[in-house]
Design an enzyme around this catalytic site. Structure first.
Site, PDB file in Angstrom:
ATOM      1  N   ARG A   9       0.651   3.816  -3.219  1.00 37.22           N
ATOM      2  CA  ARG A   9       0.043   5.130  -2.963  1.00 37.22           C
ATOM      3  C   ARG A   9       1.086   6.223  -2.753  1.00 37.22           C
ATOM      4  O   ARG A   9       1.007   7.282  -3.366  1.00 37.22           O
ATOM      5  CB  ARG A   9      -0.876   5.068  -1.740  1.00 37.22           C
ATOM      6  CG  ARG A   9      -1.988   4.036  -1.903  1.00 37.22           C
ATOM      7  CD  ARG A   9      -3.096   4.234  -0.897  1.00 37.22           C
ATOM      8  NE  ARG A   9      -3.816   2.992  -0.633  1.00 37.22           N
ATOM      9  CZ  ARG A   9      -5.054   2.926  -0.160  1.00 37.22           C
ATOM     10  NH1 ARG A   9      -5.713   4.028   0.127  1.00 37.22           N
ATOM     11  NH2 ARG A   9      -5.627   1.762   0.059  1.00 37.22           N
ATOM     12  N   ASP A  29      -4.637  -9.951  -8.453  1.00 38.62           N
ATOM     13  CA  ASP A  29      -4.902  -8.930  -9.480  1.00 38.62           C
ATOM     14  C   ASP A  29      -3.713  -8.178 -10.072  1.00 38.62           C
ATOM     15  O   ASP A  29      -3.336  -8.381 -11.230  1.00 38.62           O
ATOM     16  CB  ASP A  29      -5.964  -7.920  -8.999  1.00 38.62           C
ATOM     17  CG  ASP A  29      -5.658  -7.310  -7.623  1.00 38.62           C
ATOM     18  OD1 ASP A  29      -4.545  -7.476  -7.106  1.00 38.62           O
ATOM     19  OD2 ASP A  29      -6.557  -6.663  -7.066  1.00 38.62           O
ATOM     20  N   GLU A  57     -12.281   0.186 -10.148  1.00 45.07           N
ATOM     21  CA  GLU A  57     -11.897  -0.768 -11.201  1.00 45.07           C
ATOM     22  C   GLU A  57     -12.846  -0.793 -12.401  1.00 45.07           C
ATOM     23  O   GLU A  57     -12.408  -0.972 -13.551  1.00 45.07           O
ATOM     24  CB  GLU A  57     -11.773  -2.181 -10.623  1.00 45.07           C
ATOM     25  CG  GLU A  57     -10.589  -2.357  -9.691  1.00 45.07           C
ATOM     26  CD  GLU A  57     -10.817  -1.749  -8.298  1.00 45.07           C
ATOM     27  OE1 GLU A  57      -9.817  -1.475  -7.609  1.00 45.07           O
ATOM     28  OE2 GLU A  57     -11.992  -1.546  -7.909  1.00 45.07           O
ATOM     29  N   THR A 116      -0.934   0.781 -10.345  1.00 48.97           N
ATOM     30  CA  THR A 116      -2.221   0.192  -9.968  1.00 48.97           C
ATOM     31  C   THR A 116      -3.042   1.125  -9.087  1.00 48.97           C
ATOM     32  O   THR A 116      -4.184   0.834  -8.772  1.00 48.97           O
ATOM     33  CB  THR A 116      -2.027  -1.198  -9.321  1.00 48.97           C
ATOM     34  OG1 THR A 116      -3.266  -1.900  -9.351  1.00 48.97           O
ATOM     35  CG2 THR A 116      -1.515  -1.069  -7.893  1.00 48.97           C
ATOM     36  N   GLU A 122       0.829  -1.214   0.000  1.00 45.61           N
ATOM     37  CA  GLU A 122       0.000   0.000   0.000  1.00 45.61           C
ATOM     38  C   GLU A 122       0.861   1.261   0.000  1.00 45.61           C
ATOM     39  O   GLU A 122       0.561   2.236  -0.693  1.00 45.61           O
ATOM     40  CB  GLU A 122      -0.946   0.025   1.210  1.00 45.61           C
ATOM     41  CG  GLU A 122      -2.019  -1.062   1.190  1.00 45.61           C
ATOM     42  CD  GLU A 122      -3.103  -0.851   0.140  1.00 45.61           C
ATOM     43  OE1 GLU A 122      -3.116   0.194  -0.538  1.00 45.61           O
ATOM     44  OE2 GLU A 122      -3.960  -1.754  -0.010  1.00 45.61           O
TER      45      GLU A 122
END
Length: 456
Positions: A87, A216, A350, A436, A83
Site C-alpha cells: 500500500r 495468492d 478481486e 497487488t 501491507e
C-alpha cells in the site's frame, strides 16, 4: 460513474478522517487498522494514483501536500511488512512514476530502507511484523510453527526491484532475489508451494496450499516479475508456468454444475472452498496466457474465463449481487457461502480486477456487463451518506454495514472499475504492471534502465 464514486469516497474521507488511515463511513470518524502500526494516511497514499489517473487534480495536489508535510515513518510501531509494502511503498512508487514528483520517490526509498531489517533472519526470508523504530521483527503468532507466509514474503518483489532502480542501491533487489533462491532449493510437495515457511530453519511449515489468502499474490508476482522485466526474468517465468501446471493438476476442479473452481489443499486433502481473494486468479491466468508454453495461450484464456464465470456466479447467487468472502462446492451447494463468518463483503476488488483483465484481453462485452452489475450493487448496498461501507451478510435483504471504507476500495476496486470502462490505451499492459494493490509500475526496459541511472 467510478469517478463520482471516487469523489464520494474521497470527499468523505477528507471530511471525517483526513490524515488517519481509513474512514468509518457510518460513525463518520477515522478507523485505525493495526496493520500499519502508527504510520498514518493509508487512504491518502493508497489513493494517490487513482486520483491522478481520474484527473482529480485538486484532490491529488492536497494529497501530495499531506505526504510532504505529514507522512512520517519515524514512529515506534510494529507494522505488517507486506501491507506497508503493497500500500505505502507501492502507492508512493506509482505516484512518482505517474507524476514525476520527487517527494514520492524520496518517501518510497526512505520507507524501503526502514523495511530492510525485516530480512535479518537466518535464511533472509523476512519476518511478517517489524518494529520500524527498533528494527525487531517477528512472525504472526497464529502462523504454523513460527513461519513466515508465502503471500507476504512473496509479494515484495516488484516494489523492491523498483526501489533498487530508483535509488541505485542494489540491496533491495538482492533481498527479493534471495527469497527466490531459497524457494528454488526446497522440495515442493507435488510441485506446489505451501503457505508457511520457517525463516530460521528454511523448511516448510504445514503443507497447506492456497491460491487465495496466504498464497495468492506470490503467484501473481512470479508472472508480473517476468512481465515487468520486459520478459527477461526467465526464472520468474519458469516458476510461474510450473506453478500453474501444478495448480491445474492438483487444485482446479469442476463442480457437478459445471463451474470451475480452485480448491485449497491441506496435506494432500482438498477443501472445496474458494475465497473471494482467489478470484484474482482469473485475471492472472489471462494476463499470463500470451507467454504460455507449447500453444497453451488459448487454454490459459479459457481458464481465466472459467474462473471469471464462477466468481460472477458467487455474486449472482446472493441477494445483494455482491460476492461473499468465501464460497463452497460441497454438500449440494455451488458458489455459495455456507458459514456465517464467510458471508461478508468488505469492498474487495478481486472479481472486478478479473473482469478488467478479461475485458482488455478478450473484449467480450459480458465483462463490462458484469462490472456494471457490481457498480449497481455497490451503489445500492454499500454507498452510505458518509462514504462506502462493507456488508456483513450478502445473502440478507437488508444491509448490516461493517462501517469501514477500506483503503483498497479507492486504490483497487474503483481503479479497476474505471479501467474496465476506459480505453485500452490508459495504462496499457505493455508498459505497466499493476502491483497487488493495483499500483501501476512501469515495465523496466533494458535500455531505459541505464538512461535513468545516468540521469541520477
Amino acid at each position: 460513474v467510478s469517478l463520482q464514486m471516487m469523489k464520494h469516497a474521497w470527499d468523505n474521507y477528507k471530511r471525517y478522517a483526513w490524515g488517519l488511515n481509513e474512514l468509518k463511513p457510518i460513525s463518520k470518524q477515522g478507523h485505525s487498522s493495526n496493520l500499519f502500526g502508527n504510520i498514518q494516511g493509508a487512504t491518502i497514499v493508497d489513493a494517490l494514483d487513482t486520483l491522478y489517473i481520474m484527473e482529480m487534480k485538486e484532490e491529488f495536489k492536497e494529497a501530495k501536500e499531506w505526504v510532504e508535510k505529514n507522512l512520517d515513518f519515524n514512529v515506534n510501531a510494529e507494522i505488517s511488512v507486506f501491507e506497508v509494502n503493497i500500500r505505502f511503498v507501492g502507492g508512493l512508487l506509482s505516484a512518482y512514476y505517474l507524476s514525476g514528483e520527487e517527494i514520492f520517490r524520496k518517501k518510497a526509498v526512505e520507507l524501503g530502507e526502514k523495511l530492510l531489517p525485516a530480512f535479518n533472519t537466518p535464511t533472509g526470508i523476512p519476518w511478517a511484523l517489524l518494529n520500524i523504530k527498533s528494527g525487531i521483527g517477528r512472525n504472526w503468532p497464529w502462523a504454523s510453527g513460527g513461519s513466515s507466509i508465502l503471500a507476504e514474503f512473496g509479494t515484495l518483489h516488484l516494489e523492491f526491484v523498483h526501489l533498487s532502480h530508483l535509488s541505485g542501491n542494489p540491496v533491495f533487489a538482492e533481498k527479493v532475489m534471495n527469497i527466490r533462491k531459497v524457494l528454488n532449493r526446497l522440495d515442493k510437495p507435488e510441485g506446489l508451494y505451501p503457505n508457511y515457511l520457517n525463516p530460521s530453519s528454511g523448511q516448510w511449515g504445514q503443507h497447506h496450499v492456497s491460491i487465495g489468502g496466504l498464497g495468492d499474490s506470490f503467484y501473481e508476482y512470479l508472472l508480473k516479475a517476468w512481465l515487468m522485466s520486459d520478459k527477461t526474468d526467465e526464472e520468474g517465468k519458469k516458476m510461474y508456468y510450473d506453478a500453474v501446471q501444478a495448480i491445474e493438476t492438483h487444485l482446479i476442479r469442476k463442480s457437478s454444475g459445471g463451474l470451475m473452481y480452485i480448491a485449497e489443499w491441506k496435506g494432500g486433502l482438498l477443501e472445496h472452498k474458494m475465497g473471494h481473494l482467489t478470484c484474482f486468479a482469473g485475471g492472472m491466468f489471462a494476463l499470463g496466457a500470451d507467454g504460455a508454453p507449447n500453444d497453451k495461450t488459448g487454454h490459459h484464456i479459457e481458464l481465466g474465463a472459467e474462473i471469471a464465470r464462477t466468481c460472477h456466479e458467487s455474486y449472482d447467487r446472493t441477494s445483494m449481487k455482491l460476492g461473499p468472502e468465501a464460497f463452497r462446492f460441497d454438500g449440494g451447494v455451488e458458489a455459495i457461502a455456507t458459514r456465517q463468518n464467510e458471508k461478508y463483503y468488505i469492498l474487495r476488488p478481486e472479481v472486478i480486477e478479473t473482469y478488467m483483465y478479461m475485458w482488455r484481453l478478450t473484449h467480450d462485452p459480458k465483462y463490462r456487463q458484469w462490472g456494471w452489475e457490481a457498480v449497481e450493487a455497490l451503489e445500492k448496498h454499500c454507498r452510505v451518506d458518509g462514504g462506502y461501507s462493507g456488508i456483513r451478510d450478502v445473502y440478507n435483504n437488508h444491509e448490516s454495514h461493517d462501517d469501514v471504507q477500506q483503503s483498497f476500495f479507492l486504490s483497487e476496486t474503483l481503479k479497476y472499475l474505471y479501467l474496465l470502462f476506459s480505453e485500452d490505451d490508459l495504462l496499457p499492459f505493455e508498459h505497466w504492471v499493476f502491483n497487488t494493490e493495483a499500483h501501476p509500475l512501469p515495465v523496466l526496459h533494458e535500455d531505459n534502465g541505464n538512461k535513468e541511472e545516468n540521469q541520477k
